[in-house]
Design an enzyme around this catalytic site. Sequence first.
Site, PDB file in Angstrom:
ATOM      1  CD  GLN A 140     -16.056  40.091  -2.668  1.00 30.44           C
ATOM      2  OE1 GLN A 140     -16.903  40.260  -3.549  1.00 30.44           O
ATOM      3  NE2 GLN A 140     -15.897  40.938  -1.669  1.00 30.44           N
ATOM      4  CG  ASP A 195     -10.795  46.107  -0.007  1.00 27.23           C
ATOM      5  OD1 ASP A 195     -11.464  46.305  -1.042  1.00 27.23           O
ATOM      6  OD2 ASP A 195     -10.881  45.067   0.673  1.00 27.23           O
ATOM      7  NE  ARG A 232     -12.527  48.615   2.468  1.00 26.48           N
ATOM      8  CZ  ARG A 232     -12.305  47.843   3.524  1.00 26.48           C
ATOM      9  NH1 ARG A 232     -11.773  48.354   4.622  1.00 26.48           N
ATOM     10  NH2 ARG A 232     -12.592  46.551   3.495  1.00 26.48           N
TER      11      ARG A 232
END
Length: 441
Positions: free
Chosen positions: A178, A324, A396
């Site tokens: 990011q 992730d 998640r």
Amino acid sequence: MSSKNITGNHSSFKVKPGGVISGRLTVPGDKSISHRALMLGAIAEGETTITGFLQGEDTLATARVFQQMGVEIENNGSLVKVKGVGLHGLHAYDKALDFGNSGTSVRLMSGLLSAQAFDSELIGDESLMTRPMMRVINPLRTMNAVINCTDKGTLPINISGGNQLTAIDYELPVASAQLKSCLLLAGLYAEGTTRITENKTTRDHTERMLGAFSHPVTKNGSKISIEKAERLVATEISVPADFSSSAFFIVAASICPGSDVVLENVGINPTRDAMLKIMDLMGADIELENAREQSSEPVADIHIKSSELTGIDIPEELVPIAIDEFPAILIAAACAKGTTRLSGAAELRVKESDRIEAMLDGFIATGIKVEATDDGMIIENGEFQGGVVNSHGDHRIAMAFAVAGMVAKDPVVIKDCENVATSFPGFVELAQKAGMDINYE
Ligand code: S3P
């Protein structure tokens, strides 16, 4: 649109034990690639068409913000058309730009908005308002941006427009795609050549997609360089299925005996796919089929069969390339013989929730022996008991414990699941189709 509309107004999931994962499944489009396709499409010249776009809350937040800044976006659910306004065609919105739960949107857009002629204010939901933003603010200031946030380094971010950015030579202090992408977007507008060094590989979707929009970046070892752009040229983007969403079915199929499933058309970008390596080290049975390229990204069908897993020490160099996927991987770890150790993963503490703490809570609630460390976790093999898990509002975490429910002794109820719609709209329905006994509560 609120996330409640997508999940059907239910905020808890209940998963009953049993079931096998089978068939051929297609999970929704890649979140990272969908965001980038909108962003580059919005500032390109001409009309960009996107197929496979993730119709999730996070990517819809990015779309809404661009609409508020004057970009026409048509979205009929299967095709998205972005009428690019060019590098200097965005206009100010008279209220704060609300990015909801999406860290990717707010960090990447900080770079883009720092280069505009107008002022902006960036906000988000309760979780996003607590996440660290100095990592983007510091280098953007060095590029001559006038950008501020709270004393705690959190949103709201305020940007004063009208400042010509200048290129910098910057070594990323955290492994963050990011941050890298934020600086690449700012670099499109900065005088000179912006050079970014990343000592740990992170996802390279922005670099690949800039090439597709006719403004290639140069890569030399760990150094990425981008020149000031005169224009980006609209293109067609076909978004693959999201590897990170596939992770839940990769683990479910691995740990539920008798499972045999194919996940179709999944992005397997080598800067994203370390979970495959980690699962391989644990003894998973995973084959890639029909490998091919789609819109500058490698994709394949992933074929998973259940297998006996063994605990491992997860190699630290794989952590940023699987960042992730850890909620799912840690569920696999609890089902793996012996002990699994994760270290070098302090970034998990600043995701949509503190994922080390949230996983620890969930494991304790379901009877698994774990120990949290500053930068990871030690997990012992055990049998999941039933129980009530708090997802901490993290998509998640919610999906990871839904998978655990399949191999638990008694039902697992997961609370606060609305944010599953940020990345995986239709999760419950697809999981049911795959063989999970899951329902809203
Ligand atoms: C993302 C980068 C990663 C990842 C996030 C998406 C991206 O964040 O966790 O879900 O699209 O660039 P960091 O850059 O904070 O590691």
